[in-house]
Design a protein around this motif. Sequence first.
Motif, PDB file in Angstrom:
ATOM      1  N   SER A 197      82.730  38.541   8.088  1.00 17.64           N
ATOM      2  CA  SER A 197      82.409  39.502   9.205  1.00 17.64           C
ATOM      3  C   SER A 197      80.545  39.250   9.566  1.00 17.64           C
ATOM      4  O   SER A 197      80.375  39.080  10.565  1.00 17.64           O
ATOM      5  CB  SER A 197      82.641  40.937   8.732  1.00 17.64           C
ATOM      6  OG  SER A 197      82.379  41.929   9.504  1.00 17.64           O
ATOM      7  N   TYR A 198      79.902  39.124   8.537  1.00 14.83           N
ATOM      8  CA  TYR A 198      78.528  38.819   8.631  1.00 14.83           C
ATOM      9  C   TYR A 198      78.493  37.578   9.506  1.00 14.83           C
ATOM     10  O   TYR A 198      77.553  37.314  10.482  1.00 14.83           O
ATOM     11  CB  TYR A 198      77.887  38.515   7.349  1.00 14.83           C
ATOM     12  CG  TYR A 198      77.583  39.685   6.621  1.00 14.83           C
ATOM     13  CD1 TYR A 198      77.036  40.905   7.406  1.00 14.83           C
ATOM     14  CD2 TYR A 198      77.664  39.879   5.249  1.00 14.83           C
ATOM     15  CE1 TYR A 198      76.669  41.999   6.744  1.00 14.83           C
ATOM     16  CE2 TYR A 198      77.303  41.059   4.418  1.00 14.83           C
ATOM     17  CZ  TYR A 198      76.845  41.908   5.197  1.00 14.83           C
ATOM     18  OH  TYR A 198      76.387  43.264   4.455  1.00 14.83           O
ATOM     19  N   ALA A 204      80.562  35.963  11.726  1.00 15.03           N
ATOM     20  CA  ALA A 204      80.898  36.250  13.076  1.00 15.03           C
ATOM     21  C   ALA A 204      79.892  37.081  13.656  1.00 15.03           C
ATOM     22  O   ALA A 204      79.712  36.827  14.813  1.00 15.03           O
ATOM     23  CB  ALA A 204      82.169  36.966  12.887  1.00 15.03           C
ATOM     24  N   GLY A 205      79.210  38.137  13.247  1.00 12.62           N
ATOM     25  CA  GLY A 205      78.254  39.011  13.614  1.00 12.62           C
ATOM     26  C   GLY A 205      77.176  38.241  14.144  1.00 12.62           C
ATOM     27  O   GLY A 205      76.772  38.328  15.368  1.00 12.62           O
ATOM     28  N   SER A 249      78.033  35.663  17.116  1.00 11.92           N
ATOM     29  CA  SER A 249      78.207  35.999  18.407  1.00 11.92           C
ATOM     30  C   SER A 249      77.248  37.044  18.783  1.00 11.92           C
ATOM     31  O   SER A 249      77.253  37.455  20.019  1.00 11.92           O
ATOM     32  CB  SER A 249      79.587  36.750  18.305  1.00 11.92           C
ATOM     33  OG  SER A 249      79.531  37.926  17.512  1.00 11.92           O
ATOM     34  N   PHE A 307      80.163  43.667  13.869  1.00 13.31           N
ATOM     35  CA  PHE A 307      80.462  42.687  13.053  1.00 13.31           C
ATOM     36  C   PHE A 307      79.721  42.732  11.693  1.00 13.31           C
ATOM     37  O   PHE A 307      80.030  42.731  10.781  1.00 13.31           O
ATOM     38  CB  PHE A 307      80.650  41.551  13.621  1.00 13.31           C
ATOM     39  CG  PHE A 307      81.934  40.912  14.250  1.00 13.31           C
ATOM     40  CD1 PHE A 307      83.375  41.478  13.660  1.00 13.31           C
ATOM     41  CD2 PHE A 307      81.840  40.469  15.607  1.00 13.31           C
ATOM     42  CE1 PHE A 307      84.307  41.046  14.450  1.00 13.31           C
ATOM     43  CE2 PHE A 307      83.116  40.345  16.118  1.00 13.31           C
ATOM     44  CZ  PHE A 307      84.253  40.449  15.663  1.00 13.31           C
ATOM     45  N   LEU A 353      80.649  45.986   9.934  1.00 12.67           N
ATOM     46  CA  LEU A 353      81.691  45.892   9.464  1.00 12.67           C
ATOM     47  C   LEU A 353      81.585  45.198   7.989  1.00 12.67           C
ATOM     48  O   LEU A 353      82.035  45.519   7.103  1.00 12.67           O
ATOM     49  CB  LEU A 353      82.874  45.135  10.225  1.00 12.67           C
ATOM     50  CG  LEU A 353      84.298  45.126   9.612  1.00 12.67           C
ATOM     51  CD1 LEU A 353      84.722  46.357   8.822  1.00 12.67           C
ATOM     52  CD2 LEU A 353      85.023  44.047  10.590  1.00 12.67           C
ATOM     53  N   GLY A 354      80.712  44.212   8.054  1.00  8.27           N
ATOM     54  CA  GLY A 354      80.431  43.367   7.091  1.00  8.27           C
ATOM     55  C   GLY A 354      79.696  44.382   6.024  1.00  8.27           C
ATOM     56  O   GLY A 354      79.851  44.167   4.598  1.00  8.27           O
TER      57      GLY A 354
END
Length: 59
Positions: A20-21, A23-24, A27, A32, A35-36
Amino acid sequence: MPKLLRITLSFLLLFAALASYSAGFDSGLFIFILLGFLLEAGFWFGLFPIKRTKTKQSD
């Protein structure tokens, strides 16, 4: 909870947090990263659960 299941779930939470990190940061979406953070907190609180002491109650 069995020890093997607890360890497996902890590593899954950690892996999901890292994904998640990643992807955050890639992007640029803050959701994200948030969420991470939540998944990582679940990892740490699952790894070190709060132990409650039993108190002796007197009547």
